[in-house]
Write a protein that holds these residues in place. Structure first.
Motif, short mmCIF file in Angstrom:
data_model
loop_
_atom_site.label_atom_id
_atom_site.label_comp_id
_atom_site.label_asym_id
_atom_site.label_seq_id
_atom_site.Cartn_x
_atom_site.Cartn_y
_atom_site.Cartn_z
N ILE A 97 0.82 -1.22 0.00
CA ILE A 97 0.00 0.00 0.00
C ILE A 97 0.85 1.26 0.00
O ILE A 97 0.32 2.36 -0.04
CB ILE A 97 -0.99 0.04 1.18
CG1 ILE A 97 -0.26 0.00 2.51
CG2 ILE A 97 -1.99 -1.11 1.07
CD1 ILE A 97 -1.16 0.26 3.70
N LEU B 286 -10.73 -7.73 -4.85
CA LEU B 286 -10.21 -7.46 -3.51
C LEU B 286 -10.24 -8.74 -2.67
O LEU B 286 -11.15 -9.55 -2.80
CB LEU B 286 -11.06 -6.38 -2.83
CG LEU B 286 -11.01 -4.99 -3.47
CD1 LEU B 286 -11.92 -4.02 -2.72
CD2 LEU B 286 -9.59 -4.45 -3.49
N ASN B 287 -9.22 -8.87 -1.83
CA ASN B 287 -9.14 -10.02 -0.93
C ASN B 287 -9.09 -9.53 0.52
O ASN B 287 -8.21 -8.76 0.91
CB ASN B 287 -7.87 -10.82 -1.26
CG ASN B 287 -7.68 -12.01 -0.35
OD1 ASN B 287 -8.45 -12.24 0.58
ND2 ASN B 287 -6.63 -12.77 -0.60
N PHE C 282 -6.26 -6.99 3.98
CA PHE C 282 -6.81 -5.84 4.70
C PHE C 282 -6.93 -6.14 6.18
O PHE C 282 -6.73 -5.27 7.02
CB PHE C 282 -8.19 -5.47 4.12
CG PHE C 282 -8.10 -4.80 2.79
CD1 PHE C 282 -7.90 -3.43 2.71
CD2 PHE C 282 -8.19 -5.52 1.61
CE1 PHE C 282 -7.80 -2.79 1.47
CE2 PHE C 282 -8.09 -4.89 0.38
CZ PHE C 282 -7.90 -3.54 0.31
N ARG D 295 -2.51 1.70 -4.59
CA ARG D 295 -3.68 2.11 -3.81
C ARG D 295 -4.84 2.44 -4.74
O ARG D 295 -5.99 2.12 -4.46
CB ARG D 295 -3.34 3.31 -2.90
CG ARG D 295 -2.46 2.94 -1.73
CD ARG D 295 -2.46 4.03 -0.64
NE ARG D 295 -2.03 5.33 -1.14
CZ ARG D 295 -0.76 5.73 -1.17
NH1 ARG D 295 0.20 4.93 -0.76
NH2 ARG D 295 -0.46 6.92 -1.63
N ILE E 102 -12.88 -1.65 -5.92
CA ILE E 102 -14.06 -1.58 -5.04
C ILE E 102 -15.32 -1.76 -5.87
O ILE E 102 -16.28 -2.40 -5.44
CB ILE E 102 -14.11 -0.23 -4.27
CG1 ILE E 102 -13.04 -0.21 -3.18
CG2 ILE E 102 -15.49 -0.01 -3.67
CD1 ILE E 102 -12.99 1.07 -2.37
N PHE F 177 -8.68 3.58 5.10
CA PHE F 177 -9.08 2.22 5.40
C PHE F 177 -10.60 2.05 5.39
O PHE F 177 -11.12 1.03 4.93
CB PHE F 177 -8.51 1.81 6.75
CG PHE F 177 -8.41 0.33 6.90
CD1 PHE F 177 -7.35 -0.36 6.36
CD2 PHE F 177 -9.39 -0.36 7.57
CE1 PHE F 177 -7.25 -1.72 6.48
CE2 PHE F 177 -9.30 -1.74 7.70
CZ PHE F 177 -8.23 -2.42 7.15
N LEU G 141 -6.48 -0.73 -5.93
CA LEU G 141 -7.39 -1.25 -4.90
C LEU G 141 -8.70 -0.47 -4.91
O LEU G 141 -9.79 -1.05 -4.88
CB LEU G 141 -6.73 -1.15 -3.52
CG LEU G 141 -5.52 -2.05 -3.27
CD1 LEU G 141 -4.89 -1.75 -1.91
CD2 LEU G 141 -5.90 -3.52 -3.38
N GLN G 142 -8.55 0.83 -4.99
CA GLN G 142 -9.72 1.72 -5.04
C GLN G 142 -10.62 1.35 -6.21
O GLN G 142 -11.84 1.25 -6.08
CB GLN G 142 -9.22 3.17 -5.22
CG GLN G 142 -10.15 4.23 -4.67
CD GLN G 142 -10.04 4.36 -3.17
OE1 GLN G 142 -8.93 4.45 -2.63
NE2 GLN G 142 -11.16 4.35 -2.48
N VAL H 123 1.15 4.89 -4.78
CA VAL H 123 -0.11 5.51 -5.22
C VAL H 123 -0.85 4.64 -6.21
O VAL H 123 -2.05 4.43 -6.09
CB VAL H 123 0.13 6.88 -5.89
CG1 VAL H 123 -1.13 7.71 -5.86
CG2 VAL H 123 1.26 7.60 -5.23
N PHE I 231 -12.61 0.74 2.49
CA PHE I 231 -12.64 -0.70 2.22
C PHE I 231 -13.40 -1.46 3.29
O PHE I 231 -13.96 -2.52 3.02
CB PHE I 231 -11.21 -1.23 2.12
CG PHE I 231 -10.43 -0.61 1.00
CD1 PHE I 231 -10.54 -1.09 -0.30
CD2 PHE I 231 -9.62 0.49 1.25
CE1 PHE I 231 -9.83 -0.49 -1.33
CE2 PHE I 231 -8.91 1.09 0.21
CZ PHE I 231 -9.02 0.60 -1.08
#
Lengths: 95, 95
Positions: free
Chosen positions: A8, A67-68, A72, A14, A21, B79, A17-18, A11, B82
């Motif tokens: 993470i 996503l996993n 997280f 991240r 969503i 965070f 990941l964003q 940039v 997510f």
DNA sequence: TAAATAATTAGGCGAATATCTAATTAATAT
DNA sequence: ATATTAATTAGATATTCGCCTAATTATTTA
């Protein structure tokens, strides 16, 4: 956990990941979102996968990324150690 | 926020944060905990300060470092984006 | 005021990181 | 079978990072 923090700390990663969503996406769809070559994105995906922040499932010639929860969770766990010393604003809606 | 992610992407810095949970400590006390020179620790403290994960208060020739809520909040906020997609185990005791 | 103590700043160096182009692997379609 | 498409792997390079030693600043004490 080490790998999750590493993952993470970038940039692009991240933002990937964003982007995920909204739901699973294949590598090409992800790469299209960024001003970067596919190999570079591929490498980022690899690091995210190692950190268990994303999952990869091959479907034919495509690879679907999503996503996993696991990665997280490890970050969350670390964070909880400090959450007890600070009070954080809770989200408006708790699911 | 960028700086906060950068700051926690290092074992030593995370251990410094962990150490500060027990309360404020000056630079020398912190440095003693690690097998590393004072200048190196000083640099780590600087990065943590920039990320607003710690505060620094000069008292005479000593500088007292303590955890700063601000930096943790910015990580927490990221965070939360997510957390709504995953359900995380809650700590046993909620303060 | 001079010596000692606490801490930072400066400069240098090897290891790790992010990116690119080129080559490779694997699956689909003609 | 061959060409096309999706994606990764390999190799090179420039930048960033973490650590060290040496020098500097600031404060206290003798």
């Amino acid at each position: 956990m080490e790998t999750a923090f590493k993952a993470i700390n970038d940039v692009t990663r991240r933002e990937i990941l964003q982007f995920l969503i909204q739901g699973p996406q294949n590598a090409g769809q992800i790469a299209k979102q960024f001003d970067m070559t596919k190999p570079s994105i591929s490498h980022h995906l690899d690091l995210l996968k190692q950190a268990q922040l994303i999952d990869a499932v091959k479907k034919g010639q495509f690879i679907h990324y999503s996503l996993n929860k696991k990665g997280f969770e490890s970050i969350h766990q670390w964070f909880q150690g400090f959450a007890q010393h600070f009070e954080f604003p809770k989200p408006k809606i708790r699911l």
